[in-house]
Design an enzyme around this catalytic site. Structure first.
Site, PDB file in Angstrom:
ATOM      1  N   THR A 196       5.769  -0.981   0.758  1.00  0.00           N
ATOM      2  CA  THR A 196       5.836  -0.071   1.900  1.00  0.00           C
ATOM      3  C   THR A 196       4.491  -0.070   2.608  1.00  0.00           C
ATOM      4  O   THR A 196       3.449  -0.298   1.994  1.00  0.00           O
ATOM      5  CB  THR A 196       6.170   1.341   1.376  1.00  0.00           C
ATOM      6  N   ILE A 225      18.440   5.855   0.796  1.00  0.00           N
ATOM      7  CA  ILE A 225      17.295   6.373   1.535  1.00  0.00           C
ATOM      8  C   ILE A 225      16.181   6.682   0.541  1.00  0.00           C
ATOM      9  O   ILE A 225      16.417   7.359  -0.463  1.00  0.00           O
ATOM     10  CB  ILE A 225      17.669   7.630   2.343  1.00  0.00           C
ATOM     11  N   GLY A 226      15.002   6.185   0.804  1.00  0.00           N
ATOM     12  CA  GLY A 226      13.875   6.398  -0.092  1.00  0.00           C
ATOM     13  C   GLY A 226      12.983   7.536   0.363  1.00  0.00           C
ATOM     14  O   GLY A 226      13.375   8.397   1.146  1.00  0.00           O
ATOM     15  N   ASP A 227      11.748   7.502  -0.119  1.00  0.00           N
ATOM     16  CA  ASP A 227      10.799   8.577   0.192  1.00  0.00           C
ATOM     17  C   ASP A 227      10.154   8.425   1.556  1.00  0.00           C
ATOM     18  O   ASP A 227       9.731   9.412   2.165  1.00  0.00           O
ATOM     19  CB  ASP A 227       9.702   8.627  -0.866  1.00  0.00           C
ATOM     20  N   THR A 246       3.364   5.499  -1.333  1.00  0.00           N
ATOM     21  CA  THR A 246       4.039   4.235  -1.591  1.00  0.00           C
ATOM     22  C   THR A 246       4.295   4.109  -3.079  1.00  0.00           C
ATOM     23  O   THR A 246       3.520   4.600  -3.896  1.00  0.00           O
ATOM     24  CB  THR A 246       3.183   3.047  -1.111  1.00  0.00           C
ATOM     25  N   GLY A 247       5.403   3.471  -3.429  1.00  0.00           N
ATOM     26  CA  GLY A 247       5.684   3.303  -4.850  1.00  0.00           C
ATOM     27  C   GLY A 247       7.123   3.583  -5.173  1.00  0.00           C
ATOM     28  O   GLY A 247       8.022   3.313  -4.384  1.00  0.00           O
ATOM     29  N   GLU A 248       7.345   4.143  -6.350  1.00  0.00           N
ATOM     30  CA  GLU A 248       8.696   4.437  -6.807  1.00  0.00           C
ATOM     31  C   GLU A 248       9.235   5.620  -6.017  1.00  0.00           C
ATOM     32  O   GLU A 248       8.883   6.770  -6.256  1.00  0.00           O
ATOM     33  CB  GLU A 248       8.681   4.749  -8.302  1.00  0.00           C
ATOM     34  N   GLY A 249      10.095   5.323  -5.064  1.00  0.00           N
ATOM     35  CA  GLY A 249      10.557   6.337  -4.125  1.00  0.00           C
ATOM     36  C   GLY A 249      11.177   7.549  -4.780  1.00  0.00           C
ATOM     37  O   GLY A 249      10.914   8.689  -4.384  1.00  0.00           O
TER      38      GLY A 249
END
Length: 325
Positions: A196, A225-227, A246-249
């Site tokens: 991201t 849908i992510g973070d 950024t990372g594990e949503g």
């Protein structure tokens, strides 16, 4: 008058075996984006304009996972999402499920500025884009040859493939993905490296802003849908600070990570660096993520609990740094 500061990221969770040339390519792109932001800040552009400008540049380059070069869904298509937030009045805009909009971050800005809403998704967002006259392209524009190959690996492994830039062969092989100790919502995943992009800025007036953009996960379910488009999770800006994650949503969503930085500054009285350190250590549980942040006082900070994070930052006093590990 205060001092300006800027930070950019290209994703947290970097393969330890990332080829040197790939590292250098990422550093060059981050440096170029910092230079664009620095020039804009020296030209007295407000923070909200600068974050949009920088993230547009990141979306246009296929190196990271946003805009052109976005990760592919299980159906081999691209569904992008982005958000932007202006700190002074906490105005925000977000979009999800975009398939034709060339620069999602700019559509998010238009949602903030030209609509009565904060968040538009899928067909509604696409229709709004056309009414606003933004540049649209065929979905094929966003699909790269590398990503087609990585989607094939992900499908063969029956896994969501995070590190979709690095061929997963040998000890990190796609066939071993289901044996990975890393999990998302209790399900195994492969090597962790979502890419991201994001930018945070504080200008000379002390105005903070943040923007985040992504294509999501390789082989993700359509409609996921992510973070990144979620205000307070992947993006947040207030009169105190601006944050992009950024990372594990799913972990970032659970912890409302971006808002948490502002919250501990406000309610615990921590400074920016203390706040970033606190939330990375205490709010991610077993999740893996990173973030960049600026404060109204011209401070800049980053934090991550992954192997590395593509990042760069600069301040008005001449400090500039670009790093991976």
């Amino acid at each position: 008058m205060g001092a300006w500061a800027i930070a950019v990221h290209g994703g947290a969770g970097v393969d330890p075996n990332l080829p040197k040339e790939r590292q250098e390519e990422a550093k060059r792109l981050l440096t170029r984006c910092l230079d664009i932001g620095i020039f804009a800040l020296r030209s007295n552009l407000p923070a909200i304009d600068v974050v949009e400008l920088v993230v547009r540049e990141l979306e246009t380059d296929p190196l990271f996972n946003s805009g052109r070069g976005s990760a592919l869904t299980e159906n081999g298509t691209v569904e992008m999402e982005a958000s932007i937030m202006d700190g002074p009045k906490r105005r925000c805009g977000a979009v999800s499920g975009l398939t034709t909009v060339k620069n999602p971050v700019s559509l998010a800005r238009l949602v903030m500025d030209k609509s009565p809403h904060s968040y538009l998704a899928f067909s509604g967002a696409e229709e709004f884009a056309r009414k606003q006259g933004v540049e649209v392209v065929n979905n094929e524009y966003f699909i790269t040859e590398d990503n087609v190959g990585m989607l094939k690996l992900a499908k063969e492994a029956n896994s969501i493939l995070f590190d979709y830039r690095i061929p997963t062969i040998g000890t990190c092989g796609a066939g071993a993905a289901m044996d990975s100790p890393l999990q998302m919502n209790g399900l195994p995943i492969s090597v962790y490296a979502p890419e991201t992009v994001g930018c945070v800025v504080v200008d000379k007036e002390g105005r903070c802003a943040a923007a985040t953009s992504t294509g999501g996960l390789m082989n993700k379910m359509t409609g996921r849908i992510g973070d990144s488009p979620l205000i307070g999770a992947g993006t947040y800006a207030s009169d105190l600070c601006g944050v992009s994650c950024t990372g594990e949503g799913e972990a970032i969503i659970r912890s409302t990570l971006a808002r948490e930085v502002a919250a501990v500054m406000e309610y615990k009285g921590l400074n920016l660096h203390e706040a970033v350190d606190y939330v990375i250590k205490n709010r991610l549980d077993e999740g893996k993520a990173g973030l960049i942040a600026v404060s109204k006082n011209g401070e800049v900070a980053c934090g991550f609990n992954t192997t590395g994070m593509f990042r760069g930052c600069a301040t008005e006093d001449g400090f500039m740094e670009v790093g991976v590990w």
